[in-house]
Design a protein around this motif. Sequence first.
Motif, PDB file in Angstrom:
ATOM      1  N   SER A 214       0.835  -1.204   0.000  1.00 25.13           N
ATOM      2  CA  SER A 214       0.000   0.000   0.000  1.00 25.13           C
ATOM      3  C   SER A 214       0.872   1.258   0.000  1.00 25.13           C
ATOM      4  O   SER A 214       2.042   1.232   0.383  1.00 25.13           O
ATOM      5  CB  SER A 214      -0.927   0.002   1.225  1.00 25.13           C
ATOM      6  N   ARG A 215       0.267   2.343  -0.471  1.00 25.93           N
ATOM      7  CA  ARG A 215       0.920   3.662  -0.497  1.00 25.93           C
ATOM      8  C   ARG A 215       2.302   3.572  -1.155  1.00 25.93           C
ATOM      9  O   ARG A 215       3.308   3.928  -0.557  1.00 25.93           O
ATOM     10  CB  ARG A 215       1.002   4.253   0.911  1.00 25.93           C
ATOM     11  N   ASP A 237      -3.098  -1.979  -2.660  1.00 26.74           N
ATOM     12  CA  ASP A 237      -4.006  -0.846  -2.498  1.00 26.74           C
ATOM     13  C   ASP A 237      -3.217   0.467  -2.549  1.00 26.74           C
ATOM     14  O   ASP A 237      -2.131   0.578  -1.977  1.00 26.74           O
ATOM     15  CB  ASP A 237      -4.745  -0.963  -1.155  1.00 26.74           C
ATOM     16  N   ASN A 238      -3.797   1.449  -3.253  1.00 26.40           N
ATOM     17  CA  ASN A 238      -3.222   2.799  -3.268  1.00 26.40           C
ATOM     18  C   ASN A 238      -1.802   2.802  -3.822  1.00 26.40           C
ATOM     19  O   ASN A 238      -0.849   3.225  -3.168  1.00 26.40           O
ATOM     20  CB  ASN A 238      -3.260   3.393  -1.861  1.00 26.40           C
ATOM     21  N   THR A 267      -6.679  -2.605  -5.799  1.00 25.79           N
ATOM     22  CA  THR A 267      -7.729  -1.609  -5.625  1.00 25.79           C
ATOM     23  C   THR A 267      -7.156  -0.204  -5.466  1.00 25.79           C
ATOM     24  O   THR A 267      -5.992  -0.017  -5.102  1.00 25.79           O
ATOM     25  CB  THR A 267      -8.578  -1.925  -4.382  1.00 25.79           C
ATOM     26  N   ASN A 268      -8.017   0.789  -5.757  1.00 22.60           N
ATOM     27  CA  ASN A 268      -7.749   2.206  -5.443  1.00 22.60           C
ATOM     28  C   ASN A 268      -6.382   2.670  -5.934  1.00 22.60           C
ATOM     29  O   ASN A 268      -5.626   3.308  -5.201  1.00 22.60           O
ATOM     30  CB  ASN A 268      -7.857   2.434  -3.932  1.00 22.60           C
ATOM     31  N   SER A 269      -6.081   2.359  -7.186  1.00 24.50           N
ATOM     32  CA  SER A 269      -4.748   2.668  -7.722  1.00 24.50           C
ATOM     33  C   SER A 269      -4.858   3.428  -9.038  1.00 24.50           C
ATOM     34  O   SER A 269      -5.905   3.431  -9.693  1.00 24.50           O
ATOM     35  CB  SER A 269      -3.944   1.382  -7.910  1.00 24.50           C
ATOM     36  N   ILE A 270      -3.742   4.052  -9.422  1.00 26.40           N
ATOM     37  CA  ILE A 270      -3.701   4.859 -10.639  1.00 26.40           C
ATOM     38  C   ILE A 270      -2.534   4.408 -11.504  1.00 26.40           C
ATOM     39  O   ILE A 270      -1.458   4.071 -10.983  1.00 26.40           O
ATOM     40  CB  ILE A 270      -3.605   6.369 -10.303  1.00 26.40           C
ATOM     41  N   GLN A 297     -10.258  -3.438  -8.995  1.00 32.76           N
ATOM     42  CA  GLN A 297     -11.373  -2.498  -8.874  1.00 32.76           C
ATOM     43  C   GLN A 297     -10.924  -1.128  -8.389  1.00 32.76           C
ATOM     44  O   GLN A 297      -9.884  -0.974  -7.747  1.00 32.76           O
ATOM     45  CB  GLN A 297     -12.433  -3.049  -7.935  1.00 32.76           C
ATOM     46  N   ASN A 298     -11.758  -0.127  -8.764  1.00 28.83           N
ATOM     47  CA  ASN A 298     -11.518   1.274  -8.405  1.00 28.83           C
ATOM     48  C   ASN A 298     -10.144   1.727  -8.902  1.00 28.83           C
ATOM     49  O   ASN A 298      -9.289   2.175  -8.135  1.00 28.83           O
ATOM     50  CB  ASN A 298     -11.630   1.487  -6.898  1.00 28.83           C
ATOM     51  N   LEU A 299      -9.960   1.606 -10.219  1.00 28.90           N
ATOM     52  CA  LEU A 299      -8.684   1.928 -10.843  1.00 28.90           C
ATOM     53  C   LEU A 299      -8.869   3.032 -11.877  1.00 28.90           C
ATOM     54  O   LEU A 299      -9.881   3.073 -12.587  1.00 28.90           O
ATOM     55  CB  LEU A 299      -8.095   0.686 -11.514  1.00 28.90           C
ATOM     56  N   ASN A 337     -15.268  -0.984 -11.834  1.00 27.25           N
ATOM     57  CA  ASN A 337     -15.021   0.454 -11.645  1.00 27.25           C
ATOM     58  C   ASN A 337     -13.631   0.856 -12.145  1.00 27.25           C
ATOM     59  O   ASN A 337     -12.786   1.333 -11.387  1.00 27.25           O
ATOM     60  CB  ASN A 337     -15.180   0.846 -10.172  1.00 27.25           C
TER      61      ASN A 337
END
Length: 398
Positions: A214-215, A237-238, A267-270, A297-299, A337
């Motif tokens: 993460s991060r 994540d992230n 998840t939650n990544s760019i 998800q959430n990318l 997503n």
Amino acid sequence: MAKKSGFRTLVLLLFSLSIVYVNCALPPRTFDVRMYGAVADGKTDNTKAFLRTWEDACEYGGRSRFWIPRGTFLLGSISFEGSCKGSMAFLIKGTLKATTDPQQFFTDTWIGFRYLDKLTVKGGGYLDGQGAAAWPYNDCSRNSNCRTLPTTLRFDFVTNSAVNNIKSVNSKNSHINIFACHNMNISNIRLTAPANSPNTDGIHIGTSNKMKISRAVIGTGDDCIAMVSGSRDIDIDNVACGPGHGISIGSLGRSHASEFVSGISVTNSIFIGSDNGVRIKTMAPSLHSKASGLTFQNLFMRNVSNPIVIDQQYCPYQGCRIQSSSAVQIQDVTFRNIMGISRTQIAVNLQCSGALPCKNVKLINIDLGYHGRGGKAKSLCSNVIGYSYGKQIPGGCI
């Protein structure tokens, strides 16, 4: 009689206190590499001094702090091994710099940790692999028997441990390699190398389980994160990925037929300017294997060449048998997503095996645009069994 009873009580109390005193934890102790002869001049080879420091720190029964202060320490190939008598904090405040001597390039490890439990690597410092001196020696793109260059940080058989607040630049090979590890947390890291640097994976994971990443900011010349055979229960994540080849599962099928991949979550990544976004890749022909329980998800994709990819005809080398089918079963995969802009017109490309079609693949709320020539974004699917829900841009794939 009362006096004897009181005396026995006092003896028992003193005995109990002595046991508590003997068994109480030793206080943390710091082992400064400078006290063992290390010199922070960027020129002196500190390998032996670091090993001497580790020997004493590993023998200490309490919490050991392996201390690398500010300054630049030149360090050759080194392996820190256990088991140690207590837990270990490897604290990097300064910069560790790898050698540029070609005679020391051909090894699989620059800094390695093996057979350790409760290890923490942190401190805010830098690991400088000085990879530019070694990259010209990498001929793996045309030679399947190419010679190994060192990974910056290698973890083998490490459990219940953490890596955080570390920066790695210009690795000669992968920045971090994780093998046969359990329960590791990697957070707040930055891994960077030029987009054209060969095989500089950010994090490479195999035969390991219960990992959390993460991060992280990762920009390299290869996969930002790669998970190969035996990767299970990986939570990502992230993460900011780019440049690089994206976050990949595989390649699978070359070996380890019984070491399946399962329980992967991204998840939650760019993804910014990467060659791929999220990708599953398997060799053809291949050994039998399986990858299942995969969630992306959430990318967000910004100018990514191939945002969503399943490639079961992956071949990084010459001489592949194009008509062969992969024997890796891919199933229970969810893409949910995912939005942004594709740099190529084929934004969703799911090419599964003719022998073992992908099963239970779900596309949920996909919104990927394309602004180049040829019209709108497109999807391309083959041998896929699954479902589509919600917004589908591009549409018409499953």
